[in-house]
Design a protein around this motif. Structure first.
Motif, PDB file in Angstrom:
ATOM      1  N   MET A 152      72.544  50.554  47.146  1.00  0.00           N
ATOM      2  CA  MET A 152      73.952  50.169  47.158  1.00  0.00           C
ATOM      3  C   MET A 152      74.721  50.929  48.240  1.00  0.00           C
ATOM      4  N   ALA A 153      74.407  52.204  48.392  1.00  0.00           N
ATOM      5  CA  ALA A 153      75.096  53.011  49.397  1.00  0.00           C
ATOM      6  C   ALA A 153      74.763  52.551  50.811  1.00  0.00           C
ATOM      7  N   LEU A 154      73.592  51.938  50.989  1.00  0.00           N
ATOM      8  CA  LEU A 154      73.170  51.469  52.307  1.00  0.00           C
ATOM      9  C   LEU A 154      73.702  50.080  52.649  1.00  0.00           C
ATOM     10  N   ALA A 155      74.351  49.429  51.678  1.00  0.00           N
ATOM     11  CA  ALA A 155      74.720  48.023  51.840  1.00  0.00           C
ATOM     12  C   ALA A 155      75.666  47.772  53.008  1.00  0.00           C
ATOM     13  N   HIS A 156      76.532  48.733  53.320  1.00  0.00           N
ATOM     14  CA  HIS A 156      77.470  48.489  54.423  1.00  0.00           C
ATOM     15  C   HIS A 156      77.034  49.184  55.725  1.00  0.00           C
ATOM     16  N   GLY A 157      75.752  49.577  55.765  1.00  0.00           N
ATOM     17  CA  GLY A 157      75.207  50.143  56.992  1.00  0.00           C
ATOM     18  C   GLY A 157      75.891  51.411  57.447  1.00  0.00           C
ATOM     19  N   PRO A 158      75.984  52.444  56.605  1.00  0.00           N
ATOM     20  CA  PRO A 158      76.712  53.658  56.981  1.00  0.00           C
ATOM     21  C   PRO A 158      76.050  54.414  58.123  1.00  0.00           C
ATOM     22  N   ARG A 159      76.878  55.074  58.931  1.00  0.00           N
ATOM     23  CA  ARG A 159      76.375  55.985  59.957  1.00  0.00           C
ATOM     24  C   ARG A 159      76.156  57.372  59.379  1.00  0.00           C
ATOM     25  N   LEU A 160      76.921  57.691  58.331  1.00  0.00           N
ATOM     26  CA  LEU A 160      76.847  58.990  57.658  1.00  0.00           C
ATOM     27  C   LEU A 160      76.747  58.748  56.168  1.00  0.00           C
ATOM     28  N   LEU A 161      75.800  59.407  55.512  1.00  0.00           N
ATOM     29  CA  LEU A 161      75.644  59.296  54.068  1.00  0.00           C
ATOM     30  C   LEU A 161      75.865  60.666  53.438  1.00  0.00           C
ATOM     31  N   LEU A 162      76.808  60.733  52.493  1.00  0.00           N
ATOM     32  CA  LEU A 162      77.094  61.948  51.739  1.00  0.00           C
ATOM     33  C   LEU A 162      76.423  61.820  50.374  1.00  0.00           C
ATOM     34  N   MET A 163      75.598  62.803  50.022  1.00  0.00           N
ATOM     35  CA  MET A 163      74.866  62.762  48.756  1.00  0.00           C
ATOM     36  C   MET A 163      75.186  64.023  47.962  1.00  0.00           C
ATOM     37  N   ASP A 164      75.873  63.847  46.839  1.00  0.00           N
ATOM     38  CA  ASP A 164      76.314  64.962  46.006  1.00  0.00           C
ATOM     39  C   ASP A 164      75.268  65.216  44.928  1.00  0.00           C
ATOM     40  N   GLU A 165      74.479  66.285  45.102  1.00  0.00           N
ATOM     41  CA  GLU A 165      73.399  66.637  44.187  1.00  0.00           C
ATOM     42  C   GLU A 165      72.579  65.398  43.811  1.00  0.00           C
ATOM     43  N   PRO A 166      71.963  64.758  44.792  1.00  0.00           N
ATOM     44  CA  PRO A 166      71.300  63.472  44.556  1.00  0.00           C
ATOM     45  C   PRO A 166      70.153  63.501  43.573  1.00  0.00           C
ATOM     46  N   THR A 167      69.520  64.659  43.356  1.00  0.00           N
ATOM     47  CA  THR A 167      68.352  64.694  42.472  1.00  0.00           C
ATOM     48  C   THR A 167      68.648  65.335  41.123  1.00  0.00           C
ATOM     49  N   ALA A 168      69.914  65.550  40.803  1.00  0.00           N
ATOM     50  CA  ALA A 168      70.271  66.163  39.512  1.00  0.00           C
ATOM     51  C   ALA A 168      69.719  65.323  38.361  1.00  0.00           C
ATOM     52  N   GLY A 169      69.045  65.979  37.419  1.00  0.00           N
ATOM     53  CA  GLY A 169      68.521  65.294  36.247  1.00  0.00           C
ATOM     54  C   GLY A 169      67.185  64.609  36.457  1.00  0.00           C
ATOM     55  N   MET A 170      66.590  64.766  37.643  1.00  0.00           N
ATOM     56  CA  MET A 170      65.333  64.089  37.934  1.00  0.00           C
ATOM     57  C   MET A 170      64.158  65.056  37.812  1.00  0.00           C
ATOM     58  N   ALA A 171      62.988  64.510  37.513  1.00  0.00           N
ATOM     59  CA  ALA A 171      61.763  65.303  37.469  1.00  0.00           C
ATOM     60  C   ALA A 171      61.363  65.690  38.893  1.00  0.00           C
ATOM     61  N   PRO A 172      60.596  66.795  39.052  1.00  0.00           N
ATOM     62  CA  PRO A 172      60.236  67.258  40.395  1.00  0.00           C
ATOM     63  C   PRO A 172      59.624  66.192  41.287  1.00  0.00           C
ATOM     64  N   ALA A 173      58.665  65.433  40.788  1.00  0.00           N
ATOM     65  CA  ALA A 173      58.018  64.415  41.624  1.00  0.00           C
ATOM     66  C   ALA A 173      59.007  63.332  42.036  1.00  0.00           C
TER      67      ALA A 173
END
Length: 255
Positions: free
Chosen positions: A159-180
């Protein structure tokens, strides 16, 4: 040498008598993964939100491809080519996976005011192509409410890629996820950033992700930039070890 995609200079913000961010500056190149780390209360979220337009700085400037973003509302900054993902994934749980991406495409095409028309009628092939890129094509017609959390994060990335961003800001993108899962998500993000020449600025507490996927790392402590460098340089920096990582830090132990 080409000009940086993102240039931040002298960024400052106070809340009452507390100086949350004090003169922070850095740059980010096209296709680069830049991690912003530091202890709780270091000013990471404040810095992040000033770059994204959620907060206006008291001083300093944020420039994307040479144009200042300061004072612009988040929607306008998004239109200028800045995407964002959130610590808690933002999807429409009642819609299918592909419909979520189609809703993002509707917004990118400035047709979101026609939301009452079925999302299924809008650019399905483009939505499926985005899902293919993030490994979610096979689950396109499942409701988001039925997905594992790691898969929801992949949908949010599409969804974040839908408008073709030049810059992507990711706020703690892996919070709550398993290591793998978290390593796979950020490795995928790194690949996409390289392909699209999209800069990525992310905050993260999982050091295996930071030191495994970032090209450079910024360390904030008490609102100021303490150190900046490659993952190897940051791991070896005595100041960073004392202020944040701790002596004898081993990234492998956090995986």
């Amino acid at each position: 040498m080409s000009a940086p995609l993102l240039q931040v200079t002298g960024l400052s913000r106070a809340f009452g008598g507390v100086q949350a961010v004090d003169g922070v500056g850095f740059s980010l190149a096209e296709g680069e993964m830049l991690a912003l780390i530091g202890p709780n209360g270091a000013g990471k979220s404040t810095t992040f939100n000033m770059v994204g337009g959620q907060l206006r700085p008291d001083a300093g400037d944020v420039r994307l491809a040479g144009e200042s973003l300061v004072g612009l509302p988040p929607r306008t900054i998004w239109r200028r080519g800045v995407g964002r993902t959130f610590q808690i994934a933002e999807t429409f749980r009642s819609l299918t996976v592909v419909e979520n991406v189609q809703m993002a495409l509707l917004s990118a095409d400035r047709r979101i005011l026609h939301w009452w028309r079925p999302a299924a009628a809008h650019r399905r092939a483009d939505a499926l192509a985005l899902l293919e890129r993030v490994g979610m094509h096979a689950q396109a017609d499942r409701p988001c409410s039925a997905l594992a959390y790691g898969d929801v994060k992949r949908v949010e990335l599409a969804m974040a890629l839908a408008h073709g961003p030049r810059l992507l800001l990711m706020d703690e993108p892996t919070a709550g996820m398993a290591p793998a899962e978290r390593l796979a998500l950020m490795a995928l993000t790194r690949q996409i950033a390289r392909e699209r020449r999209m800069g990525v600025l992310f905050t993260e507490h999982s050091m295996d992700v930071v030191f495994g996927q970032a090209d450079r790392v910024l360390v904030l402590v008490r609102g100021r930039l303490l150190a900046e460098g490659t993952p190897e340089q940051i791991q070896a920096d005595a100041r960073v070890q004392e202020a944040y990582l701790g002596a004898g830090f081993d990234v492998e132990a956090t995986a």
